[in-house]
Scaffold this motif. Structure first.
Motif, short mmCIF file in Angstrom:
data_model
loop_
_atom_site.label_atom_id
_atom_site.label_comp_id
_atom_site.label_asym_id
_atom_site.label_seq_id
_atom_site.Cartn_x
_atom_site.Cartn_y
_atom_site.Cartn_z
N ALA A 99 58.67 12.85 43.05
CA ALA A 99 57.46 12.25 42.50
C ALA A 99 56.46 13.34 42.12
O ALA A 99 56.24 14.30 42.86
CB ALA A 99 56.83 11.31 43.53
N GLN A 100 55.89 13.21 40.92
CA GLN A 100 54.86 14.09 40.37
C GLN A 100 55.37 15.48 40.00
O GLN A 100 54.58 16.35 39.60
CB GLN A 100 53.66 14.22 41.31
CG GLN A 100 52.98 12.89 41.61
CD GLN A 100 51.75 13.04 42.48
OE1 GLN A 100 51.57 14.03 43.18
NE2 GLN A 100 50.90 12.03 42.45
N VAL A 101 56.67 15.71 40.10
CA VAL A 101 57.25 16.98 39.68
C VAL A 101 57.63 16.88 38.20
O VAL A 101 58.02 15.82 37.71
CB VAL A 101 58.49 17.33 40.53
CG1 VAL A 101 59.23 18.54 39.98
CG2 VAL A 101 58.06 17.58 41.97
N HIS A 102 57.51 18.00 37.49
CA HIS A 102 57.70 18.03 36.04
C HIS A 102 59.03 18.69 35.67
O HIS A 102 59.70 19.29 36.51
CB HIS A 102 56.56 18.81 35.38
CG HIS A 102 55.22 18.55 35.99
ND1 HIS A 102 54.56 17.34 35.88
CD2 HIS A 102 54.40 19.34 36.74
CE1 HIS A 102 53.41 17.39 36.51
NE2 HIS A 102 53.29 18.60 37.06
N ALA A 103 59.35 18.60 34.38
CA ALA A 103 60.50 19.33 33.85
C ALA A 103 60.16 19.80 32.46
O ALA A 103 59.85 18.99 31.57
CB ALA A 103 61.74 18.44 33.81
N SER A 104 60.18 21.11 32.26
CA SER A 104 60.04 21.64 30.90
C SER A 104 61.39 21.73 30.23
O SER A 104 61.48 21.88 29.01
CB SER A 104 59.35 23.01 30.92
OG SER A 104 60.05 23.92 31.75
N GLN A 105 62.47 21.64 31.02
CA GLN A 105 63.81 21.45 30.47
C GLN A 105 64.61 20.58 31.43
O GLN A 105 64.67 20.85 32.63
CB GLN A 105 64.53 22.78 30.24
CG GLN A 105 65.91 22.59 29.60
CD GLN A 105 66.56 23.91 29.22
OE1 GLN A 105 67.17 24.58 30.06
NE2 GLN A 105 66.43 24.29 27.96
N PHE A 106 65.20 19.54 30.88
CA PHE A 106 66.01 18.60 31.67
C PHE A 106 67.06 18.05 30.73
O PHE A 106 66.83 17.92 29.52
CB PHE A 106 65.11 17.47 32.20
CG PHE A 106 65.76 16.60 33.25
CD1 PHE A 106 65.53 16.81 34.59
CD2 PHE A 106 66.59 15.54 32.89
CE1 PHE A 106 66.11 16.00 35.57
CE2 PHE A 106 67.18 14.74 33.85
CZ PHE A 106 66.94 14.97 35.19
N PHE A 107 68.23 17.74 31.27
CA PHE A 107 69.30 17.14 30.48
C PHE A 107 69.79 15.87 31.15
O PHE A 107 69.85 15.77 32.37
CB PHE A 107 70.48 18.10 30.33
CG PHE A 107 70.20 19.32 29.50
CD1 PHE A 107 70.37 19.29 28.12
CD2 PHE A 107 69.74 20.50 30.08
CE1 PHE A 107 70.11 20.41 27.34
CE2 PHE A 107 69.47 21.62 29.32
CZ PHE A 107 69.66 21.58 27.95
N PHE A 108 70.13 14.90 30.33
CA PHE A 108 70.90 13.76 30.82
C PHE A 108 71.99 13.46 29.80
O PHE A 108 71.90 13.86 28.64
CB PHE A 108 70.02 12.54 31.09
CG PHE A 108 69.43 11.87 29.88
CD1 PHE A 108 70.15 10.91 29.15
CD2 PHE A 108 68.13 12.14 29.48
CE1 PHE A 108 69.60 10.27 28.06
CE2 PHE A 108 67.56 11.51 28.39
CZ PHE A 108 68.30 10.57 27.68
N HIS A 109 73.03 12.78 30.25
CA HIS A 109 74.07 12.39 29.31
C HIS A 109 74.22 10.88 29.28
O HIS A 109 73.87 10.18 30.25
CB HIS A 109 75.41 13.08 29.61
CG HIS A 109 76.19 12.48 30.74
ND1 HIS A 109 76.26 13.07 32.00
CD2 HIS A 109 76.95 11.36 30.83
CE1 HIS A 109 77.01 12.34 32.80
NE2 HIS A 109 77.46 11.29 32.11
#
Length: 270
Positions: free
Chosen positions: A52-62
């Motif tokens: 919770a409340q953590v960010h992602a400047s790069q993330f992937f999903f498929h």
């Protein structure tokens, strides 16, 4: 056809990545938007589970999708998603690679500011007026690549088959004024709240409430303390995910908290 989605998000308004009953999650928002655009139920698999409340400047999903030729999926998704979630790229892939299982390295950055700034409050952790010994923190961070069992640096270690993690990089940066700090860490895997727990202990080393010896003793003894205090969530970003078949640069220009350029940050030297 299997697609990998390259995305970024500001996690302040969400209870983390994973879809769970009764909460607003990144995964749920993406699945709902994809399903609406493609007019079919869509399930996605993420590269990890940010808190919770953590960010992602790069993330992937498929996701396995059938995309009509007349649908500009990138445009339609970005138009339909809230402003704090962005789709950067949609990449068709051969076979059935898995966004989580096939990742070989993940990197995180944790940001701290020691002065009150209304433009940083939701994207960097405020530790007001902290006087930190950055050289001592750097020495503590350098120990992380010398050990590989992080049992004492996670919550609920017994739920894991193993608490072995190979940390390949642990760096500490600061700005010219010395009132902002950036901690960067890369590893093959991470445990629950591991980075935020490490960051809290690095801060304790920096403010003198924990010695360098005590910090290292956690790595040696591998005994979790009775009370575990992670650092604030809003300072943490998943910033890089690497696959054997995919290694894209992150879109740092989408996040002002990273600084106007890489030259803004200076590595702390011993």
């Amino acid at each position: 056809m299997r697609y990998f989605f390259h995305i970024g998000y500001h996690g302040q308004a969400y209870s983390g990545w994973q879809k769970l009953p009764g909460i607003i999650s990144i995964q749920e928002v993406l699945e709902t938007t994809l399903s609406r655009v493609l007019k079919a139920p869509i399930t996605i698999n993420g590269c990890g589970r940010t808190d919770a409340q953590v960010h992602a400047s790069q993330f992937f999903f498929h996701a396995d999708l059938t995309v009509p030729e007349d649908v500009d999926l990138l445009f339609r998704l970005n138009k339909g998603l809230p402003s704090d979630i962005a789709i950067f790229d949609i990449l068709p892939v051969e076979g059935t690679p898995h966004a989580r299982l096939d990742a070989i390295q993940r990197s995180y950055d944790y940001f701290i500011h020691t002065y009150k700034d209304p433009f940083l409050h939701s994207g960097s952790a405020l530790y007001l007026g902290k006087r930190l010994d950055l050289q001592l923190m750097k020495r503590a961070a350098a120990l992380l690549t010398q050990y590989n069992d992080y049992r004492a640096f996670c919550v609920s270690p017994d739920k894991y088959r193993t608490t072995i993690c190979t940390v390949s990089r642990a760096q500490l940066f600061t700005n010219e004024a010395g009132d902002r700090v950036r901690f960067h860490i890369s590893a093959n895997r991470f445990l629950g709240k591991m980075i935020r727990i490490i960051m809290h202990r690095l801060l304790q080393v920096g403010d003198g409430s924990m010695s360098l010896h005590e910090f290292e003793q956690y790595l040696i003894d591998r005994v979790p303390p009775k009370t575990i205090r992670p650092a604030y969530p809003q300072g943490l970003y998943l910033s890089r995910v690497v696959y054997p078949f995919l290694d894209l640069p992150r879109r740092t220009e989408f996040s002002t908290v990273f600084g106007p350029s890489e030259s803004y940050w200076r590595e702390v030297l011993l």
